[in-house]
Design a protein around this motif. Sequence first.
Motif, PDB file in Angstrom:
ATOM      1  N   SER A 101      30.127  -2.491 -21.866  1.00  0.00           N
ATOM      2  CA  SER A 101      29.376  -1.933 -22.996  1.00  0.00           C
ATOM      3  C   SER A 101      30.290  -1.114 -23.900  1.00  0.00           C
ATOM      4  O   SER A 101      30.249  -1.234 -25.129  1.00  0.00           O
ATOM      5  CB  SER A 101      28.228  -1.072 -22.470  1.00  0.00           C
ATOM      6  N   THR A 107      29.000  -0.761 -17.513  1.00  0.00           N
ATOM      7  CA  THR A 107      29.342   0.410 -18.314  1.00  0.00           C
ATOM      8  C   THR A 107      30.643   0.193 -19.073  1.00  0.00           C
ATOM      9  O   THR A 107      30.763   0.528 -20.257  1.00  0.00           O
ATOM     10  CB  THR A 107      29.458   1.653 -17.415  1.00  0.00           C
ATOM     11  N   PRO A 142      26.705  -2.957 -28.597  1.00  0.00           N
ATOM     12  CA  PRO A 142      26.763  -3.245 -27.159  1.00  0.00           C
ATOM     13  C   PRO A 142      25.385  -3.599 -26.603  1.00  0.00           C
ATOM     14  O   PRO A 142      24.360  -3.362 -27.252  1.00  0.00           O
ATOM     15  CB  PRO A 142      27.261  -1.920 -26.570  1.00  0.00           C
TER      16      PRO A 142
END
Length: 407
Positions: free
Chosen positions: A42, A39, A52
């Motif tokens: 990205s 996470t 991403p």
Amino acid sequence: MSTAVESDPVASDRAAALQAAVVPPQSDTRSFRREMTPTWLSAAVLLGGQRPPHLERSFHVLYLGSASGVTPAVIAAVHPDATVWVWDWRPSSIESTRRLRDAAGLSNLVVNEHPVLAPQLDGAVADVIAVEGVLDSAPDDIRDSVINAVSTSLRPGGVACISYKTAVGWAEIAPVQRLIKYVASRAGGDPIEHIPEALDLLRTLEAGGARYLTERPIVAAWLRELHAMDPATIVAQYVERDLRPLSHAQVARDFAAIGCYFAGSALITDDLGRDVPDALAPMIAATPQRTLRETYSDVAVRRATRADIFRLGAARLTTTELGDALGQLELTAVSSNLELARDVDADVPAKLVAGAVSAAELDRDPLRGSATVRTVMDSGFAHPLAAAGAPPDALARARALNAALVH
């Protein structure tokens, strides 16, 4: 995924990437590397203006260099639909990761216990590859096998994050580290037992006026930190591994050769250049070649560690695409306290505490570096939310992992 869950196991133990000026960061061997999670990576790629990786479906993570296994275990816990495949060339790291996996019941955490890294790894293409503390410490053959594995396993559009110690931050430390390793290893047996002998030797050398130790401020400051560390941490950091610091130019060259291009730093405020001396900032900003800009910046601030993100295939977003994507990237508060820094408006903490807020809402001019977003993420106050949301069992899995870590 609930971002608070991802941060929960280690909220008080995040890596201190920006320690006091002359002291290279010391990493707790059980520490959680939030900047090496899917996470976070990205979001960092998007903030750098690149497309991403697509993580809204089941995805595949390869973690090379597991340390104590905490970070890959957290990834597996909060992403139940993802497969997290782990390898390390050090038996102690693999054993620690396997025990943590079993204690937390993480069936999607696959631990490869073979010491040789096969070119195809587990046979699947990876969306995210994290390489932690391998390239700056492993022998040449293992370093080459890691780069080859990234080449054969990373999905087009996927990202690899390479964490390593830099030459400008650690070159002066390396000779002393080799001395410690020699003293702790020469007698055989458990090296932890010989750490007091190594530390006493260093104290004797310092007291006798050994110029390499006393006349180099960086080395002297590091020795003060070393004397305060426990023997197990010293062994994990400086005996079980070599210290072979790298330059950004070396790493960028090796990954460009396999089609992976630098997309920015996972230590996201590094890209803002805040610590660069004012007199050097215009010169660095005017340098057209990215690798040279990064190299100049490292020298200017004596950056001790890097976490470089490389993308397989460049995909720079247009201004419109980037604005739309930043409008979809949401962050939420994961801490109750934010010491306001530059680029952060006074109303930002309240917005984040109230609920998820888009990156576009936080920055007055998000297309010029998203400084506010980078600052609140780096401070530990906020964390990006996964676009797919939280799987129903993520919270229970994270709590099971917490219990295993405490145990």
